[in-house]
Design a protein around this motif. Structure first.
Motif, PDB file in Angstrom:
ATOM      1  N   ASP A 238     -21.089 -41.435  34.827  1.00 56.22           N
ATOM      2  CA  ASP A 238     -22.084 -41.752  33.802  1.00 56.22           C
ATOM      3  C   ASP A 238     -22.173 -40.677  32.721  1.00 56.22           C
ATOM      4  OD1 ASP A 238     -22.907 -44.168  35.028  1.00 56.22           O
ATOM      5  OD2 ASP A 238     -24.159 -43.045  36.433  1.00 56.22           O
ATOM      6  N   ASP A 239     -21.475 -39.575  32.893  1.00 58.60           N
ATOM      7  CA  ASP A 239     -21.536 -38.481  31.922  1.00 58.60           C
ATOM      8  C   ASP A 239     -20.722 -38.812  30.673  1.00 58.60           C
ATOM      9  OD1 ASP A 239     -23.127 -36.990  33.584  1.00 58.60           O
ATOM     10  OD2 ASP A 239     -21.463 -35.899  34.500  1.00 58.60           O
ATOM     11  N   ILE A 240     -21.180 -38.264  29.545  1.00 60.07           N
ATOM     12  CA  ILE A 240     -20.533 -38.527  28.262  1.00 60.07           C
ATOM     13  C   ILE A 240     -19.072 -38.066  28.270  1.00 60.07           C
ATOM     14  CG2 ILE A 240     -20.508 -37.915  25.817  1.00 60.07           C
ATOM     15  CD1 ILE A 240     -22.641 -39.919  26.480  1.00 60.07           C
ATOM     16  N   VAL A 241     -18.803 -36.895  28.818  1.00 65.00           N
ATOM     17  CA  VAL A 241     -17.426 -36.377  28.833  1.00 65.00           C
ATOM     18  C   VAL A 241     -16.513 -37.325  29.601  1.00 65.00           C
ATOM     19  CG1 VAL A 241     -15.952 -34.508  29.651  1.00 65.00           C
ATOM     20  CG2 VAL A 241     -18.115 -33.972  28.517  1.00 65.00           C
ATOM     21  N   PHE A 242     -16.987 -37.832  30.733  1.00 61.53           N
ATOM     22  CA  PHE A 242     -16.206 -38.797  31.510  1.00 61.53           C
ATOM     23  C   PHE A 242     -15.924 -40.045  30.686  1.00 61.53           C
ATOM     24  CE2 PHE A 242     -15.643 -42.404  34.295  1.00 61.53           C
ATOM     25  CZ  PHE A 242     -14.809 -41.932  35.292  1.00 61.53           C
ATOM     26  N   LYS A 243     -16.956 -40.547  29.985  1.00 64.96           N
ATOM     27  CA  LYS A 243     -16.801 -41.775  29.199  1.00 64.96           C
ATOM     28  C   LYS A 243     -15.808 -41.574  28.048  1.00 64.96           C
ATOM     29  CE  LYS A 243     -21.350 -43.709  30.253  1.00 64.96           C
ATOM     30  NZ  LYS A 243     -20.829 -44.893  30.972  1.00 64.96           N
ATOM     31  N   LEU A 244     -15.806 -40.379  27.453  1.00 67.71           N
ATOM     32  CA  LEU A 244     -14.846 -40.089  26.383  1.00 67.71           C
ATOM     33  C   LEU A 244     -13.420 -40.134  26.915  1.00 67.71           C
ATOM     34  CD1 LEU A 244     -16.704 -37.152  24.574  1.00 67.71           C
ATOM     35  CD2 LEU A 244     -16.340 -39.450  23.659  1.00 67.71           C
ATOM     36  N   ILE A 245     -13.194 -39.460  28.012  1.00 63.73           N
ATOM     37  CA  ILE A 245     -11.846 -39.433  28.597  1.00 63.73           C
ATOM     38  C   ILE A 245     -11.438 -40.829  29.069  1.00 63.73           C
ATOM     39  CG2 ILE A 245     -10.445 -38.492  30.470  1.00 63.73           C
ATOM     40  CD1 ILE A 245     -12.214 -35.957  30.312  1.00 63.73           C
ATOM     41  N   GLN A 246     -12.363 -41.534  29.693  1.00 58.90           N
ATOM     42  CA  GLN A 246     -12.097 -42.881  30.196  1.00 58.90           C
ATOM     43  C   GLN A 246     -11.654 -43.823  29.082  1.00 58.90           C
ATOM     44  OE1 GLN A 246     -15.571 -45.142  31.475  1.00 58.90           O
ATOM     45  NE2 GLN A 246     -14.461 -45.807  33.313  1.00 58.90           N
ATOM     46  N   ASN A 247     -12.216 -43.621  27.886  1.00 61.05           N
ATOM     47  CA  ASN A 247     -11.908 -44.499  26.751  1.00 61.05           C
ATOM     48  C   ASN A 247     -10.909 -43.879  25.775  1.00 61.05           C
ATOM     49  OD1 ASN A 247     -13.801 -46.980  26.929  1.00 61.05           O
ATOM     50  ND2 ASN A 247     -15.151 -45.252  27.390  1.00 61.05           N
ATOM     51  N   ASN A 248     -10.247 -42.798  26.193  1.00 63.13           N
ATOM     52  CA  ASN A 248      -9.221 -42.131  25.368  1.00 63.13           C
ATOM     53  C   ASN A 248      -9.758 -41.735  23.994  1.00 63.13           C
ATOM     54  OD1 ASN A 248      -7.088 -42.340  27.304  1.00 63.13           O
ATOM     55  ND2 ASN A 248      -6.910 -44.511  26.794  1.00 63.13           N
ATOM     56  N   ILE A 249     -10.930 -41.124  23.994  1.00 69.83           N
ATOM     57  CA  ILE A 249     -11.565 -40.669  22.753  1.00 69.83           C
ATOM     58  C   ILE A 249     -11.592 -39.146  22.739  1.00 69.83           C
ATOM     59  CG2 ILE A 249     -13.673 -40.674  21.370  1.00 69.83           C
ATOM     60  CD1 ILE A 249     -14.352 -43.387  22.677  1.00 69.83           C
ATOM     61  N   THR A 250     -11.079 -38.562  21.683  1.00 69.10           N
ATOM     62  CA  THR A 250     -11.105 -37.116  21.486  1.00 69.10           C
ATOM     63  C   THR A 250     -12.391 -36.723  20.763  1.00 69.10           C
ATOM     64  OG1 THR A 250      -8.713 -36.809  21.515  1.00 69.10           O
ATOM     65  CG2 THR A 250      -9.974 -35.231  20.221  1.00 69.10           C
ATOM     66  N   ALA A 251     -12.896 -35.523  21.040  1.00 73.72           N
ATOM     67  CA  ALA A 251     -14.118 -35.035  20.398  1.00 73.72           C
ATOM     68  C   ALA A 251     -13.882 -33.689  19.730  1.00 73.72           C
ATOM     69  CB  ALA A 251     -15.240 -34.911  21.415  1.00 73.72           C
ATOM     70  N   ILE A 252     -14.143 -33.643  18.423  1.00 71.01           N
ATOM     71  CA  ILE A 252     -14.179 -32.385  17.674  1.00 71.01           C
ATOM     72  C   ILE A 252     -15.641 -32.081  17.375  1.00 71.01           C
ATOM     73  CG2 ILE A 252     -13.587 -31.179  15.541  1.00 71.01           C
ATOM     74  CD1 ILE A 252     -11.084 -32.837  15.326  1.00 71.01           C
ATOM     75  N   CYS A 253     -16.086 -30.876  17.707  1.00 75.89           N
ATOM     76  CA  CYS A 253     -17.481 -30.495  17.473  1.00 75.89           C
ATOM     77  C   CYS A 253     -17.531 -29.262  16.571  1.00 75.89           C
ATOM     78  CB  CYS A 253     -18.183 -30.225  18.795  1.00 75.89           C
ATOM     79  SG  CYS A 253     -18.125 -31.635  19.940  1.00 75.89           S
ATOM     80  N   ALA A 254     -18.250 -29.390  15.472  1.00 79.58           N
ATOM     81  CA  ALA A 254     -18.410 -28.284  14.515  1.00 79.58           C
ATOM     82  C   ALA A 254     -19.900 -28.014  14.380  1.00 79.58           C
ATOM     83  CB  ALA A 254     -17.794 -28.653  13.163  1.00 79.58           C
ATOM     84  N   HIS A 255     -20.367 -26.927  14.974  1.00 83.89           N
ATOM     85  CA  HIS A 255     -21.799 -26.675  15.089  1.00 83.89           C
ATOM     86  C   HIS A 255     -22.247 -25.575  14.124  1.00 83.89           C
ATOM     87  CE1 HIS A 255     -25.419 -25.640  17.896  1.00 83.89           C
ATOM     88  NE2 HIS A 255     -25.773 -26.466  16.930  1.00 83.89           N
ATOM     89  N   THR A 256     -22.428 -24.354  14.626  1.00 78.80           N
ATOM     90  CA  THR A 256     -22.932 -23.304  13.734  1.00 78.80           C
ATOM     91  C   THR A 256     -21.937 -22.977  12.620  1.00 78.80           C
ATOM     92  OG1 THR A 256     -22.167 -21.630  15.329  1.00 78.80           O
ATOM     93  CG2 THR A 256     -24.475 -22.273  15.428  1.00 78.80           C
ATOM     94  N   ASN A 257     -20.656 -23.199  12.867  1.00 80.45           N
ATOM     95  CA  ASN A 257     -19.678 -22.990  11.792  1.00 80.45           C
ATOM     96  C   ASN A 257     -19.904 -23.985  10.653  1.00 80.45           C
ATOM     97  OD1 ASN A 257     -18.683 -24.897  13.818  1.00 80.45           O
ATOM     98  ND2 ASN A 257     -16.805 -25.033  12.616  1.00 80.45           N
ATOM     99  N   LEU A 258     -20.340 -25.212  10.971  1.00 81.80           N
ATOM    100  CA  LEU A 258     -20.633 -26.202   9.933  1.00 81.80           C
ATOM    101  C   LEU A 258     -21.992 -25.946   9.292  1.00 81.80           C
ATOM    102  CD1 LEU A 258     -19.639 -28.727   8.441  1.00 81.80           C
ATOM    103  CD2 LEU A 258     -20.712 -30.109  10.238  1.00 81.80           C
ATOM    104  N   ASP A 259     -22.936 -25.408  10.061  1.00 80.88           N
ATOM    105  CA  ASP A 259     -24.216 -25.001   9.464  1.00 80.88           C
ATOM    106  C   ASP A 259     -23.972 -24.043   8.303  1.00 80.88           C
ATOM    107  OD1 ASP A 259     -26.079 -26.353  11.116  1.00 80.88           O
ATOM    108  OD2 ASP A 259     -25.882 -24.835  12.671  1.00 80.88           O
ATOM    109  N   MET A 260     -23.080 -23.080   8.531  1.00 79.19           N
ATOM    110  CA  MET A 260     -22.868 -22.000   7.567  1.00 79.19           C
ATOM    111  C   MET A 260     -21.728 -22.270   6.588  1.00 79.19           C
ATOM    112  SD  MET A 260     -23.368 -18.705  10.110  1.00 79.19           S
ATOM    113  CE  MET A 260     -22.071 -19.179  11.266  1.00 79.19           C
ATOM    114  N   GLY A 261     -20.945 -23.313   6.826  1.00 81.59           N
ATOM    115  CA  GLY A 261     -19.760 -23.563   6.016  1.00 81.59           C
ATOM    116  C   GLY A 261     -20.075 -24.018   4.598  1.00 81.59           C
ATOM    117  N   LYS A 262     -19.088 -23.912   3.718  1.00 88.28           N
ATOM    118  CA  LYS A 262     -19.252 -24.353   2.332  1.00 88.28           C
ATOM    119  C   LYS A 262     -19.389 -25.873   2.298  1.00 88.28           C
ATOM    120  CE  LYS A 262     -16.634 -20.484   0.399  1.00 88.28           C
ATOM    121  NZ  LYS A 262     -15.428 -20.067  -0.372  1.00 88.28           N
ATOM    122  N   GLY A 263     -20.490 -26.339   1.733  1.00 88.01           N
ATOM    123  CA  GLY A 263     -20.759 -27.768   1.743  1.00 88.01           C
ATOM    124  C   GLY A 263     -21.245 -28.251   3.090  1.00 88.01           C
TER     125      GLY A 263
END
Length: 252
Positions: free
Chosen positions: A78-103
Protein backbone atom coordinates in the motif's frame (compact mmCIF):
# COMPACT_ATOMS: atom_id res chain seq x y z
CA UNK A 1 10.74 9.00 -26.07
CA UNK A 2 12.51 11.46 -23.77
CA UNK A 3 15.27 10.39 -21.40
CA UNK A 4 14.70 10.79 -17.66
CA UNK A 5 18.37 11.73 -17.26
CA UNK A 6 17.89 14.67 -19.66
CA UNK A 7 15.08 16.05 -17.50
CA UNK A 8 17.20 15.59 -14.38
CA UNK A 9 20.12 17.40 -16.04
CA UNK A 10 17.86 20.24 -17.20
CA UNK A 11 16.41 20.82 -13.73
CA UNK A 12 19.98 20.74 -12.43
CA UNK A 13 20.82 23.80 -14.58
CA UNK A 14 18.43 26.11 -12.69
CA UNK A 15 17.93 24.21 -9.40
CA UNK A 16 21.18 22.32 -8.80
CA UNK A 17 20.50 19.15 -6.85
CA UNK A 18 23.75 19.54 -4.94
CA UNK A 19 22.49 22.87 -3.57
CA UNK A 20 19.73 21.14 -1.57
CA UNK A 21 19.98 21.57 2.19
CA UNK A 22 21.78 18.87 4.15
CA UNK A 23 18.61 17.38 5.67
CA UNK A 24 16.97 17.00 2.26
CA UNK A 25 16.59 14.05 -0.10
CA UNK A 26 16.40 15.01 -3.78
CA UNK A 27 17.05 13.57 -7.23
CA UNK A 28 15.82 10.38 -8.88
CA UNK A 29 14.36 8.71 -5.78
CA UNK A 30 12.50 5.91 -7.56
CA UNK A 31 14.15 4.59 -10.72
CA UNK A 32 11.69 2.41 -12.64
CA UNK A 33 12.20 3.52 -16.24
CA UNK A 34 14.81 5.47 -18.18
CA UNK A 35 12.53 7.00 -20.84
CA UNK A 36 9.06 8.51 -20.95
CA UNK A 37 6.63 10.41 -23.14
CA UNK A 38 4.26 11.62 -20.41
CA UNK A 39 5.10 13.07 -17.00
CA UNK A 40 3.03 14.29 -14.08
CA UNK A 41 4.19 17.45 -12.26
CA UNK A 42 2.92 17.86 -8.71
CA UNK A 43 3.64 19.10 -5.20
CA UNK A 44 3.40 15.71 -3.47
CA UNK A 45 3.36 12.14 -4.75
CA UNK A 46 0.09 11.10 -3.13
CA UNK A 47 -2.12 8.08 -3.93
CA UNK A 48 -4.20 10.39 -6.14
CA UNK A 49 -1.06 11.46 -8.04
CA UNK A 50 -0.07 7.85 -8.70
CA UNK A 51 -3.61 7.03 -9.78
CA UNK A 52 -3.59 10.00 -12.17
CA UNK A 53 -0.22 8.92 -13.59
CA UNK A 54 -1.51 5.41 -14.20
CA UNK A 55 -4.72 6.67 -15.85
CA UNK A 56 -2.86 9.05 -18.16
CA UNK A 57 -0.05 6.61 -18.93
CA UNK A 58 2.63 8.82 -17.35
CA UNK A 59 5.91 6.97 -16.76
CA UNK A 60 7.49 9.82 -14.76
CA UNK A 61 6.36 11.96 -11.81
CA UNK A 62 8.23 15.14 -10.96
CA UNK A 63 7.37 16.38 -7.49
CA UNK A 64 8.52 19.11 -5.15
CA UNK A 65 8.34 17.15 -1.91
CA UNK A 66 10.49 14.01 -1.69
CA UNK A 67 8.60 10.73 -1.97
CA UNK A 68 11.29 9.30 0.33
CA UNK A 69 12.31 11.77 3.03
CA UNK A 70 13.41 9.57 5.93
CA UNK A 71 14.99 6.10 5.62
CA UNK A 72 12.40 3.41 4.93
CA UNK A 73 12.43 0.55 7.44
CA UNK A 74 9.88 -1.53 5.56
CA UNK A 75 7.63 -1.32 2.51
CA UNK A 76 4.14 -2.73 2.05
CA UNK A 77 2.01 -3.07 -1.07
CA UNK A 78 0.00 0.00 0.00
CA UNK A 79 3.03 2.31 0.17
CA UNK A 80 3.58 4.95 -2.50
CA UNK A 81 7.09 3.72 -3.34
CA UNK A 82 5.75 0.20 -3.93
CA UNK A 83 2.96 1.55 -6.16
CA UNK A 84 5.47 3.56 -8.22
CA UNK A 85 7.68 0.54 -8.83
CA UNK A 86 4.67 -1.71 -9.45
CA UNK A 87 3.46 0.65 -12.18
CA UNK A 88 6.93 1.32 -13.67
CA UNK A 89 6.85 5.00 -12.73
CA UNK A 90 10.06 6.91 -12.03
CA UNK A 91 10.10 9.78 -9.51
CA UNK A 92 12.29 12.89 -9.65
CA UNK A 93 12.01 15.08 -6.55
CA UNK A 94 13.34 18.65 -6.42
CA UNK A 95 12.78 20.14 -2.97
CA UNK A 96 14.94 22.78 -1.29
CA UNK A 97 17.04 23.07 -4.46
CA UNK A 98 13.85 24.13 -6.31
CA UNK A 99 12.85 26.47 -3.47
CA UNK A 100 16.10 28.35 -4.00
CA UNK A 101 16.55 27.83 -7.74
CA UNK A 102 16.20 30.49 -10.44
CA UNK A 103 12.53 30.66 -11.32
CA UNK A 104 11.87 28.29 -8.43
CA UNK A 105 9.33 28.40 -5.63
CA UNK A 106 10.56 31.54 -3.87
CA UNK A 107 10.95 33.43 -7.14
CA UNK A 108 7.42 32.40 -8.13
CA UNK A 109 6.06 33.49 -4.75
CA UNK A 110 7.73 36.89 -5.10
CA UNK A 111 6.25 37.30 -8.57
CA UNK A 112 2.73 36.39 -7.43
CA UNK A 113 2.92 38.89 -4.58
CA UNK A 114 4.11 41.60 -6.97
CA UNK A 115 7.46 42.20 -5.29
CA UNK A 116 10.06 44.30 -7.10
CA UNK A 117 13.83 44.77 -6.73
CA UNK A 118 14.09 41.30 -5.22
CA UNK A 119 17.31 40.34 -3.44
CA UNK A 120 18.45 37.58 -1.05
CA UNK A 121 17.17 37.85 2.51
CA UNK A 122 19.19 34.84 3.68
CA UNK A 123 21.49 32.51 1.77
CA UNK A 124 22.40 28.83 1.82
CA UNK A 125 25.77 28.50 0.14
CA UNK A 126 25.54 30.41 -3.13
CA UNK A 127 21.73 30.24 -3.27
CA UNK A 128 19.14 32.55 -1.72
CA UNK A 129 17.15 30.52 0.81
CA UNK A 130 14.70 33.42 1.23
CA UNK A 131 14.04 36.67 -0.58
CA UNK A 132 13.40 40.32 0.19
CA UNK A 133 11.36 42.48 -2.16
CA UNK A 134 9.31 45.65 -2.26
CA UNK A 135 5.71 46.50 -3.05
CA UNK A 136 5.01 49.21 -5.61
CA UNK A 137 3.28 51.26 -2.93
CA UNK A 138 2.89 51.07 0.82
CA UNK A 139 -0.28 49.42 2.06
CA UNK A 140 -1.81 48.96 5.46
CA UNK A 141 -0.96 45.74 7.25
CA UNK A 142 -4.59 44.55 7.08
CA UNK A 143 -4.79 45.21 3.34
CA UNK A 144 -1.51 43.35 2.94
CA UNK A 145 -2.80 40.34 4.88
CA UNK A 146 -5.97 40.29 2.76
CA UNK A 147 -3.85 40.47 -0.40
CA UNK A 148 -1.88 37.40 0.74
CA UNK A 149 -5.12 35.47 1.28
CA UNK A 150 -6.47 36.42 -2.14
CA UNK A 151 -3.33 35.90 -4.21
CA UNK A 152 -2.45 32.55 -2.61
CA UNK A 153 -6.05 31.33 -2.47
CA UNK A 154 -5.88 30.76 1.29
CA UNK A 155 -9.03 29.79 3.16
CA UNK A 156 -7.47 31.56 6.16
CA UNK A 157 -4.09 32.72 7.43
CA UNK A 158 -2.46 33.07 10.84
CA UNK A 159 -0.74 36.37 11.54
CA UNK A 160 0.49 38.91 14.05
CA UNK A 161 -0.11 42.46 12.96
CA UNK A 162 2.46 45.18 13.59
CA UNK A 163 -0.17 47.80 12.68
CA UNK A 164 2.46 49.46 10.50
CA UNK A 165 2.31 50.14 6.77
CA UNK A 166 3.99 47.51 4.60
CA UNK A 167 6.54 48.25 1.86
CA UNK A 168 9.39 45.73 2.25
CA UNK A 169 8.47 42.04 2.35
CA UNK A 170 10.61 38.99 3.16
CA UNK A 171 9.36 35.63 1.91
CA UNK A 172 10.25 31.97 2.29
CA UNK A 173 8.08 29.21 0.88
CA UNK A 174 7.17 26.22 3.04
CA UNK A 175 8.52 25.93 6.58
CA UNK A 176 10.85 28.92 6.56
CA UNK A 177 10.10 30.94 9.67
CA UNK A 178 13.42 30.11 11.32
CA UNK A 179 15.23 32.32 8.82
CA UNK A 180 14.06 35.32 10.88
CA UNK A 181 16.76 34.38 13.39
CA UNK A 182 19.56 34.09 10.82
CA UNK A 183 19.13 37.20 8.67
CA UNK A 184 20.98 40.44 9.31
CA UNK A 185 18.32 42.28 7.29
CA UNK A 186 14.85 43.41 8.29
CA UNK A 187 11.51 43.90 6.57
CA UNK A 188 8.09 45.37 7.27
CA UNK A 189 6.47 41.97 6.74
CA UNK A 190 7.43 38.33 6.52
CA UNK A 191 5.42 35.68 4.67
CA UNK A 192 6.04 31.95 4.93
CA UNK A 193 4.17 28.64 5.12
CA UNK A 194 4.66 27.59 8.75
CA UNK A 195 5.39 29.62 11.88
CA UNK A 196 5.94 28.46 15.48
CA UNK A 197 4.48 30.37 18.42
CA UNK A 198 7.79 31.84 19.60
CA UNK A 199 8.55 32.95 16.04
CA UNK A 200 5.28 34.89 15.88
CA UNK A 201 6.28 36.62 19.12
CA UNK A 202 9.84 37.28 17.92
CA UNK A 203 8.58 38.99 14.75
CA UNK A 204 5.90 40.99 16.55
CA UNK A 205 8.37 42.30 19.14
CA UNK A 206 10.50 43.60 16.28
CA UNK A 207 7.62 45.38 14.59
CA UNK A 208 7.30 42.87 11.74
CA UNK A 209 3.90 41.78 10.48
CA UNK A 210 4.25 38.02 10.12
CA UNK A 211 1.88 35.89 8.04
CA UNK A 212 1.61 32.09 8.05
CA UNK A 213 -0.05 31.46 4.69
CA UNK A 214 0.22 27.66 4.65
CA UNK A 215 2.92 25.25 3.50
CA UNK A 216 0.71 23.98 0.67
CA UNK A 217 -0.39 27.45 -0.44
CA UNK A 218 3.14 28.89 -0.61
CA UNK A 219 4.48 25.96 -2.65
CA UNK A 220 1.69 24.59 -4.85
CA UNK A 221 2.22 27.71 -6.96
CA UNK A 222 5.28 26.09 -8.60
CA UNK A 223 3.42 23.22 -10.29
CA UNK A 224 2.18 24.98 -13.41
CA UNK A 225 5.31 27.14 -14.01
CA UNK A 226 7.53 24.06 -13.70
CA UNK A 227 5.34 22.04 -16.07
CA UNK A 228 5.41 24.91 -18.59
CA UNK A 229 9.18 25.26 -18.31
CA UNK A 230 9.72 21.57 -18.93
CA UNK A 231 7.25 21.57 -21.84
CA UNK A 232 9.21 24.32 -23.59
CA UNK A 233 12.47 22.39 -23.22
CA UNK A 234 11.19 18.91 -24.10
CA UNK A 235 8.70 19.31 -26.91
CA UNK A 236 8.34 15.57 -27.58
CA UNK A 237 6.99 14.89 -24.09
CA UNK A 238 3.75 15.86 -22.36
CA UNK A 239 4.02 17.40 -18.89
CA UNK A 240 0.75 17.33 -16.98
CA UNK A 241 0.24 19.70 -14.01
CA UNK A 242 -1.55 17.85 -11.24
CA UNK A 243 -3.19 19.49 -8.25
CA UNK A 244 -4.54 17.51 -5.32
CA UNK A 245 -6.06 18.79 -2.09
CA UNK A 246 -4.83 15.65 -0.33
CA UNK A 247 -1.83 17.65 0.91
CA UNK A 248 -3.76 20.83 1.83
CA UNK A 249 -4.32 21.60 5.52
CA UNK A 250 -7.55 23.47 6.10
CA UNK A 251 -8.44 26.09 8.73
CA UNK A 252 -12.09 26.56 9.57
Amino acid sequence: MTKVCDVYNFIDTFAPFNSAMSFDNVGVLVNSTSTFDKALVCLDITPAAVEKAVKTGAQLIISHHPVIFRPLKNISKDDIVFKLIQNNITAICAHTNLDMGKGGVNDTLAQILGLKNVEPFTCCGESASSLLGFLDEKMSSQNFINMIKNKLNCSSVKYMDSNKDIKSVAICSGAGSDILFSSDKTADAFVTGEVKHHEFIYAYQRGITIVEAGHFETEDIIVKPLANRLSLEFKDALFIPFYSDEARIYHS
